[in-house]
Scaffold this motif. Structure first.
Motif, PDB file in Angstrom:
ATOM      1  N   PRO A 175       0.822  -1.217   0.000  1.00 51.46           N
ATOM      2  CA  PRO A 175       0.000   0.000   0.000  1.00 51.46           C
ATOM      3  C   PRO A 175       0.852   1.263   0.000  1.00 51.46           C
ATOM      4  N   SER A 176       0.353   2.304  -0.664  1.00 56.45           N
ATOM      5  CA  SER A 176       1.078   3.577  -0.665  1.00 56.45           C
ATOM      6  C   SER A 176       1.092   4.128   0.764  1.00 56.45           C
ATOM      7  N   PRO A 177       2.087   4.976   1.093  1.00 55.34           N
ATOM      8  CA  PRO A 177       2.121   5.549   2.443  1.00 55.34           C
ATOM      9  C   PRO A 177       0.799   6.252   2.784  1.00 55.34           C
ATOM     10  N   LYS A 178       0.188   6.888   1.781  1.00 58.97           N
ATOM     11  CA  LYS A 178      -1.071   7.611   2.027  1.00 58.97           C
ATOM     12  C   LYS A 178      -2.200   6.633   2.390  1.00 58.97           C
ATOM     13  N   LEU A 179      -2.292   5.539   1.634  1.00 58.46           N
ATOM     14  CA  LEU A 179      -3.333   4.543   1.919  1.00 58.46           C
ATOM     15  C   LEU A 179      -3.122   3.942   3.313  1.00 58.46           C
ATOM     16  N   SER A 180      -1.872   3.616   3.631  1.00 58.53           N
ATOM     17  CA  SER A 180      -1.573   3.056   4.953  1.00 58.53           C
ATOM     18  C   SER A 180      -1.936   4.037   6.061  1.00 58.53           C
ATOM     19  N   GLN A 181      -1.534   5.265   5.845  1.00 61.34           N
ATOM     20  CA  GLN A 181      -1.776   6.293   6.859  1.00 61.34           C
ATOM     21  C   GLN A 181      -3.283   6.504   7.055  1.00 61.34           C
ATOM     22  N   ASP A 182      -4.025   6.573   5.958  1.00 59.40           N
ATOM     23  CA  ASP A 182      -5.487   6.723   6.035  1.00 59.40           C
ATOM     24  C   ASP A 182      -6.110   5.568   6.809  1.00 59.40           C
ATOM     25  N   MET A 183      -5.658   4.370   6.511  1.00 68.54           N
ATOM     26  CA  MET A 183      -6.249   3.199   7.163  1.00 68.54           C
ATOM     27  C   MET A 183      -5.869   3.151   8.645  1.00 68.54           C
ATOM     28  N   ARG A 184      -4.671   3.631   8.954  1.00 70.23           N
ATOM     29  CA  ARG A 184      -4.275   3.681  10.369  1.00 70.23           C
ATOM     30  C   ARG A 184      -5.175   4.652  11.138  1.00 70.23           C
ATOM     31  N   GLN A 185      -5.548   5.738  10.459  1.00 66.87           N
ATOM     32  CA  GLN A 185      -6.462   6.687  11.099  1.00 66.87           C
ATOM     33  C   GLN A 185      -7.814   6.034  11.373  1.00 66.87           C
ATOM     34  N   VAL A 186      -8.275   5.241  10.406  1.00 68.73           N
ATOM     35  CA  VAL A 186      -9.522   4.490  10.596  1.00 68.73           C
ATOM     36  C   VAL A 186      -9.370   3.585  11.832  1.00 68.73           C
ATOM     37  N   GLY A 187      -8.223   2.917  11.930  1.00 69.44           N
ATOM     38  CA  GLY A 187      -7.951   2.048  13.073  1.00 69.44           C
ATOM     39  C   GLY A 187      -7.984   2.809  14.391  1.00 69.44           C
ATOM     40  N   ASP A 188      -7.407   4.001  14.401  1.00 69.13           N
ATOM     41  CA  ASP A 188      -7.382   4.813  15.639  1.00 69.13           C
ATOM     42  C   ASP A 188      -8.799   5.145  16.095  1.00 69.13           C
ATOM     43  N   VAL A 189      -9.638   5.542  15.138  1.00 66.79           N
ATOM     44  CA  VAL A 189     -11.036   5.867  15.473  1.00 66.79           C
ATOM     45  C   VAL A 189     -11.727   4.630  16.032  1.00 66.79           C
ATOM     46  N   MET A 190     -11.475   3.494  15.375  1.00 64.32           N
ATOM     47  CA  MET A 190     -12.162   2.267  15.809  1.00 64.32           C
ATOM     48  C   MET A 190     -11.696   1.804  17.180  1.00 64.32           C
ATOM     49  N   LEU A 191     -10.405   1.962  17.457  1.00 56.27           N
ATOM     50  CA  LEU A 191      -9.910   1.568  18.782  1.00 56.27           C
ATOM     51  C   LEU A 191     -10.521   2.455  19.866  1.00 56.27           C
TER      52      LEU A 191
END
Ligand code: PCA
Length: 330
Positions: free
Chosen positions: A288-304
């Motif tokens: 995944p591109s750094p942007k896609l990874s970073q976006d998905m990590r943000q999704v993870g933060d919200v979910m946690l």
């Protein structure tokens, strides 16, 4: 007189064979994934181990591919005793209790070692919850890590807006919501058919389910995000368990411990096999591109943070114990 004796011994023989028949227990095991899937292969070995260790006293028949009950009905079937034993995906039951979804939170535990520590932290709470529902956890094994399958190439999560997204759990539906995709929940047993009708444009799951469901026939991109490792769990009805004699119970528990170890190794080993299989079938495996990874990590933060709010003291204890057990950074 002679005839009387004969009748008597025939009766004795008959009742003896009944006693033997009664001493054998037959269990149907409800499972939701294909027979060729590594979880199911592990279940079949588990059943064979139990058969051997009990000298045939406990015979477990594995019913793969949701043949007995649909994936999300198996837990209730085991609880009610309609199936004495079954295999469930824990994260499917997050709406019933957030604790079941601890291993469905993106980027909380992304490696096998982390997933194992998360299970260690989760297990005492799972034991308690399942015991309260007259069930017992036999063993738990993770799926390979979860990545995004997509018809379109993805540069960032913005590319998922409005896309038809297959979910398998409350958390995978929540991800769709957070990225603006349209979730539809489809369990693995119905996935190939759903994809053939074109209702799926993207999803998150493992290389394993991608391979099993021949996702490559309609989707060509896999983004190897390594976001989390959701676990299956084999659960048994407490009454059915208690009805076994002690040596049989002990044999079952020992076979479960062996199956857990074997399953973790199998999951890890087979990841390479599944990835290679996908590639050979024409799937493009993307880092995944750094942007896609970073976006998905943000999704993870919200979910946690949402999950910690919903899951209360038990959730905090699990994440606390998990983080505390992390090896010190070198
Ligand atoms: N496969 C299952 C659950 C998680 C996984 O990797 C599925 O997609 O239904």
């Amino acid at each position: 007189m002679k005839r009387g004796l004969f009748t008597l011994s025939a009766v004795a023989l008959f009742s003896m064979s009944c006693a033997v028949a009664q001493a054998q227990t037959k269990w149907d095991l409800a499972a939701a994934y294909p027979a060729s899937n590594f979880h199911t292969e592990n279940l079949t070995k588990f059943a064979a181990d139990v058969d051997q260790a009990t000298g045939g006293k406990l015979k477990i028949t594995v019913h793969a591919n949701a043949a007995l009950f649909k994936a999300n009905e198996i837990k209730r079937a085991v609880q009610g005793g309609q199936a004495p034993i079954g295999e469930v995906l824990l994260a499917n039951f997050e709406n019933e209790n957030p604790i079941y979804g601890a291993d469905g939170i993106p980027f909380l535990a992304t490696s096998y070692a982390d997933a194992k520590r998360l299970l260690d932290a989760q297990r005492p709470v799972l034991d308690k919850m399942l015991a309260a529902q007259n069930m017992k956890l036999m063993y738990s094994v993770p799926w390979p890590s979860q990545g995004i399958y997509s018809k379109k190439e993805l540069a960032s999560v913005a590319d998922l807006k409005g896309i038809k997204w297959r979910a398998y759990s409350p958390a995978t539906a929540k991800i769709a919501e957070l990225v603006g995709a349209q979730p539809v929940t489809i369990q693995a047993a119905e996935l190939s058919q759903a994809m053939a009708t074109g209702v799926v444009e993207a999803m998150m799951t493992s290389s394993s389910t991608g391979y099993d469901s021949k996702i490559y026939e309609s989707i060509k991109n896999f983004y190897d995000l390594q976001a989390w490792l959701p676990k299956n769990a084999v659960i048994v009805n407490k009454k059915a368990f208690d009805a076994l004699d002690k040596p049989t119970q002990d044999a079952l528990v020992a076979a479960a411990a062996t199956a857990e170890k074997r399953g973790w190794a199998l999951s890890q080993e087979k990841t390479a096999f599944y990835m290679k299989g996908l590639e050979e079938k024409g799937m493009k495996i993307h880092k995944p591109s750094p942007k896609l990874s970073q976006d998905m990590r943000q999704v993870g933060d919200v979910m946690l943070s949402d999950w910690l709010k919903k899951s209360g003291a038990d959730g905090e204890a699990i994440v606390g114990a998990y983080r505390k057990s992390a090896p010190a950074a070198k």
